[in-house]
Structure formats: C-alpha cells, structure tokens
Scaffold this motif. Structure first.
Motif, PDB file in Angstrom:
ATOM      1  N   TYR A  40      92.255  67.697 -69.653  1.00 35.49           N
ATOM      2  CA  TYR A  40      93.676  67.385 -69.527  1.00 35.49           C
ATOM      3  C   TYR A  40      94.235  67.981 -68.228  1.00 35.49           C
ATOM      4  O   TYR A  40      94.972  67.316 -67.497  1.00 35.49           O
ATOM      5  N   ASP A  41      93.862  69.218 -67.935  1.00 39.07           N
ATOM      6  CA  ASP A  41      94.311  69.867 -66.702  1.00 39.07           C
ATOM      7  C   ASP A  41      93.868  69.060 -65.483  1.00 39.07           C
ATOM      8  O   ASP A  41      94.653  68.835 -64.560  1.00 39.07           O
ATOM      9  N   ARG A  42      92.650  68.608 -65.504  1.00 35.67           N
ATOM     10  CA  ARG A  42      92.129  67.796 -64.390  1.00 35.67           C
ATOM     11  C   ARG A  42      92.906  66.484 -64.290  1.00 35.67           C
ATOM     12  O   ARG A  42      93.279  66.050 -63.201  1.00 35.67           O
ATOM     13  N   LEU A  43      93.171  65.880 -65.433  1.00 38.18           N
ATOM     14  CA  LEU A  43      93.895  64.608 -65.452  1.00 38.18           C
ATOM     15  C   LEU A  43      95.292  64.750 -64.845  1.00 38.18           C
ATOM     16  O   LEU A  43      95.703  63.924 -64.037  1.00 38.18           O
ATOM     17  N   PRO A 102      93.148  49.633 -65.343  1.00 41.43           N
ATOM     18  CA  PRO A 102      91.952  50.289 -65.877  1.00 41.43           C
ATOM     19  C   PRO A 102      91.866  51.754 -65.421  1.00 41.43           C
ATOM     20  O   PRO A 102      92.245  52.082 -64.300  1.00 41.43           O
ATOM     21  N   THR A 103      91.382  52.588 -66.306  1.00 41.05           N
ATOM     22  CA  THR A 103      91.196  54.001 -65.994  1.00 41.05           C
ATOM     23  C   THR A 103      89.938  54.177 -65.150  1.00 41.05           C
ATOM     24  O   THR A 103      88.888  53.662 -65.515  1.00 41.05           O
ATOM     25  N   PRO A 104      90.031  54.901 -64.035  1.00 47.95           N
ATOM     26  CA  PRO A 104      88.826  55.173 -63.241  1.00 47.95           C
ATOM     27  C   PRO A 104      87.801  55.936 -64.081  1.00 47.95           C
ATOM     28  O   PRO A 104      88.162  56.747 -64.943  1.00 47.95           O
ATOM     29  N   ALA A 105      86.546  55.710 -63.813  1.00 47.77           N
ATOM     30  CA  ALA A 105      85.461  56.308 -64.594  1.00 47.77           C
ATOM     31  C   ALA A 105      85.577  57.831 -64.671  1.00 47.77           C
ATOM     32  O   ALA A 105      85.285  58.422 -65.720  1.00 47.77           O
ATOM     33  N   GLU A 106      86.002  58.476 -63.598  1.00 48.00           N
ATOM     34  CA  GLU A 106      86.065  59.945 -63.600  1.00 48.00           C
ATOM     35  C   GLU A 106      87.117  60.508 -64.551  1.00 48.00           C
ATOM     36  O   GLU A 106      87.096  61.688 -64.882  1.00 48.00           O
ATOM     37  N   PHE A 107      88.048  59.662 -65.009  1.00 48.49           N
ATOM     38  CA  PHE A 107      89.068  60.106 -65.967  1.00 48.49           C
ATOM     39  C   PHE A 107      88.894  59.467 -67.345  1.00 48.49           C
ATOM     40  O   PHE A 107      89.717  59.659 -68.221  1.00 48.49           O
ATOM     41  N   MET A 146      91.690  61.041 -72.363  1.00 47.29           N
ATOM     42  CA  MET A 146      92.346  59.785 -71.983  1.00 47.29           C
ATOM     43  C   MET A 146      92.438  58.859 -73.194  1.00 47.29           C
ATOM     44  O   MET A 146      93.455  58.187 -73.387  1.00 47.29           O
ATOM     45  N   ALA A 147      91.413  58.842 -74.025  1.00 43.26           N
ATOM     46  CA  ALA A 147      91.456  58.024 -75.246  1.00 43.26           C
ATOM     47  C   ALA A 147      92.586  58.502 -76.162  1.00 43.26           C
ATOM     48  O   ALA A 147      93.308  57.689 -76.749  1.00 43.26           O
ATOM     49  N   MET A 148      92.757  59.815 -76.270  1.00 42.00           N
ATOM     50  CA  MET A 148      93.853  60.367 -77.074  1.00 42.00           C
ATOM     51  C   MET A 148      95.208  59.967 -76.489  1.00 42.00           C
ATOM     52  O   MET A 148      96.130  59.597 -77.226  1.00 42.00           O
ATOM     53  N   LEU A 149      95.319  60.028 -75.173  1.00 45.34           N
ATOM     54  CA  LEU A 149      96.575  59.673 -74.514  1.00 45.34           C
ATOM     55  C   LEU A 149      96.877  58.187 -74.694  1.00 45.34           C
ATOM     56  O   LEU A 149      98.030  57.811 -74.956  1.00 45.34           O
ATOM     57  N   ARG A 150      95.846  57.351 -74.592  1.00 48.97           N
ATOM     58  CA  ARG A 150      96.054  55.910 -74.818  1.00 48.97           C
ATOM     59  C   ARG A 150      96.526  55.647 -76.254  1.00 48.97           C
ATOM     60  O   ARG A 150      97.424  54.848 -76.474  1.00 48.97           O
TER      61      ARG A 150
END
Length: 88
Positions: free
Chosen positions: A27-30, A49-54, A59-63
């Motif tokens: 999350y901090d990185r995001l 689309p979400t970049p692969a690195e994120f 990200m699934a939780m945020l979506r």
C-alpha cells in the motif's frame, strides 16, 4: 501525498488496521510511487488497466472497495482521527 479523491483515504481508514506488514508495504508503494494520484483512482475503478508492478492483493482490495457494494455515501475525506485510534 494528498489524494485528489476520497476513495484512497476512505479505503485506508477501513483497511490499514487489518493489513499485514507485507500489505502495508504494498500500500505504501502504491500511494507513493505513481506520479499521478488520479492513476490510482483510474486503476481502482477499472477505468484504466493497472500496471503489472501494482497488480497485487492490495490493488484487488482497493478495486473491491471502489465497487461500493454497500452503497455507502463517500463524498468527503474522512477525519484523520482514525490514524490515532487503536486497532479494532
């Protein structure tokens, strides 16, 4: 980092106290690496689309949070007192 949309702050209020250390690091990185806060919003709402690195479980939780299945009113940033509340 100040978010342009309350989605990230509301997500943080609801989820940070329940995240593992690994999830907190993701999350901090995001929230700190993308140069445009709107990108996070677009990825979370699946407008872009979400970049692969994120692409990870945070990200699934945020979506999932962005889908707002409970139809909560999310028009404003939460008060910051939640940052000082003990974990539930």
């Amino acid at each position: 980092l100040i978010f342009v949309h309350p989605l990230s702050s509301l997500f943080a209020k609801e989820n940070l106290n329940h995240m593992s250390e690994q999830q907190l690091n993701l999350y901090d990185r995001l929230i700190n690496e993308p140069s445009n806060d709107w990108d996070i919003y677009y990825w979370a709402t699946e407008a872009k689309p979400t970049p692969a690195e994120f692409e990870n479980d945070v990200m699934a939780m945020l979506r999932e949070f962005a889908k707002n299945k409970k139809r909560e009113q999310r028009l404003r940033q939460p008060d910051l007192e939640y940052l000082f509340e003990p974990p539930r």
